[in-house]
Scaffold this active site. Structure first.
Site, PDB file in Angstrom:
ATOM      1  N   PRO A   2     -40.121  52.027  24.350  1.00  0.00           N
ATOM      2  CA  PRO A   2     -39.083  51.473  23.490  1.00  0.00           C
ATOM      3  C   PRO A   2     -38.352  50.303  24.153  1.00  0.00           C
ATOM      4  CG  PRO A   2     -38.271  53.433  24.553  1.00  0.00           C
ATOM      5  CD  PRO A   2     -39.702  53.261  25.000  1.00  0.00           C
ATOM      6  N   GLU A   3     -37.736  49.479  23.306  1.00  0.00           N
ATOM      7  CA  GLU A   3     -36.966  48.345  23.784  1.00  0.00           C
ATOM      8  C   GLU A   3     -35.483  48.586  23.480  1.00  0.00           C
ATOM      9  OE1 GLU A   3     -38.670  44.583  22.583  1.00  0.00           O
ATOM     10  OE2 GLU A   3     -40.686  45.425  22.513  1.00  0.00           O
ATOM     11  N   LYS A  62     -32.856  49.001  29.090  1.00  0.00           N
ATOM     12  CA  LYS A  62     -33.718  49.944  28.371  1.00  0.00           C
ATOM     13  C   LYS A  62     -33.553  51.362  28.903  1.00  0.00           C
ATOM     14  CE  LYS A  62     -37.249  46.323  27.858  1.00  0.00           C
ATOM     15  NZ  LYS A  62     -38.663  45.986  28.104  1.00  0.00           N
ATOM     16  N   ARG A 269     -49.889  40.827  27.979  1.00  0.00           N
ATOM     17  CA  ARG A 269     -49.254  41.412  26.794  1.00  0.00           C
ATOM     18  C   ARG A 269     -49.613  40.580  25.575  1.00  0.00           C
ATOM     19  NH1 ARG A 269     -44.982  44.650  28.018  1.00  0.00           N
ATOM     20  NH2 ARG A 269     -45.503  45.587  26.013  1.00  0.00           N
TER      21      ARG A 269
END
Length: 282
Positions: A2-3, A62, A269
């Site tokens: 998650p961000e 985060k 990415r």
């Protein structure tokens, strides 16, 4: 994942149920998978944390942070698949840790669940937090950084802007998904050199950063195709339905309607962008 939006959703989801409660127990859950990273060991954590009241629940970049009255804090980094849950875990086989929290005669559980086991849990003193979470390790939070500060920081790097945004020392909280969305909204090509962006472009990027992150928090984050991310009550987020470019490869751009979304790889990415809306100036 998650961000920042997902972690902020976790924090808001558990805050009311956790703040003001005393930790009566902390234990490893039976799990057949490789143990997650936890420092110090369970015995040391129990010695320092049991019977301590949780004074605040907050986010740093985060990470979920549970502050205790004795000055120690649980610092939980969900990484790829970690979740903070109050009820209904996706399955019991990937439950990793349980806090038993007491207020009056009422007890309730807080769990850390992690399918891939990449998350980390640390109990840190204030001095240790300063070393791990201080300005030498993390830049300003993406929701708090000003446009001028963002400009000053980007001016110091010749990396591609998408790669620079993922650097947590540059600005904290942004990850792969939201970086692609921000750059699309601000019409900046992800391969543009960060220190070559104009003042107007950085202001546009900063505005997109604030709007997208705040909207994603309002939708309680993004639950992608694997369904892993869930809020504290094991419910899906809703922002995935608002994605403009992320995961939309070969679909028509929703902004210009005249080009298809392209996927490239940057720093190992995936990056998604529109070649019509986001061009490199000649």
């Amino acid at each position: 994942m998650p961000e920042l939006p997902e972690v902020e959703t976790m924090v808001r989801g558990i805050r009311e149920a956790v703040e003001g409660r005393k930790i009566k127990d902390f234990r490893n859950c039976p799990c057949p998978c490789k143990p997650i990273s936890m420092k110090p060991g369970i015995k040391s954590i129990r010695t320092k944390a049991l019977n301590q009241t949780v004074t605040s629940v907050r986010r740093r970049a985060k990470r979920v942070i549970l502050d205790l009255e004795n000055g120690y804090s649980f610092v939980i980094e969900p990484r790829m698949t970690g979740l903070m849950l109050l009820s209904d875990p996706p399955d019991t086989g990937h439950l990793r840790l349980e806090w038993t929290l007491q207020k009056g005669r009422s007890n309730r559980s807080l769990w850390f669940w992690d399918r891939r086991g990449l998350g980390t849990v640390q109990l840190l003193s204030q001095k240790e937090q300063d070393l791990v979470l201080g300005p030498q390790k993390l830049g300003p939070d993406a929701l708090e950084i000003t446009a001028n500060e963002l400009k000053q920081r980007l001016a110091k790097t010749s990396r591609a802007i998408k790669v620079a945004l993922l650097d947590q020392k540059m600005v904290a909280g942004i990850g792969n998904l939201y970086a692609s969305e921000m750059l699309h909204q601000s019409r900046i090509h992800p391969e543009r050199t960060a220190d070559q962006l104009s003042t107007a472009e950085i202001r546009s990027l900063h505005k997109a950063m604030q709007q997208i992150l705040k909207t994603a928090i309002r939708y309680e984050g993004s639950t992608l195709g694997d369904g892993t991310y869930r809020n504290a009550l094991n419910q899906s987020g809703g922002y995935q339905n608002q994605h403009q470019v992320y995961g939309q490869e070969e679909k028509n751009c929703p902004s210009c309607k005249g080009a298809q979304i392209i996927r490239i790889v940057q720093a190992q990415r995936s990056t998604f962008f529109c070649p019509c809306c986001q061009i490199i100036p000649s």
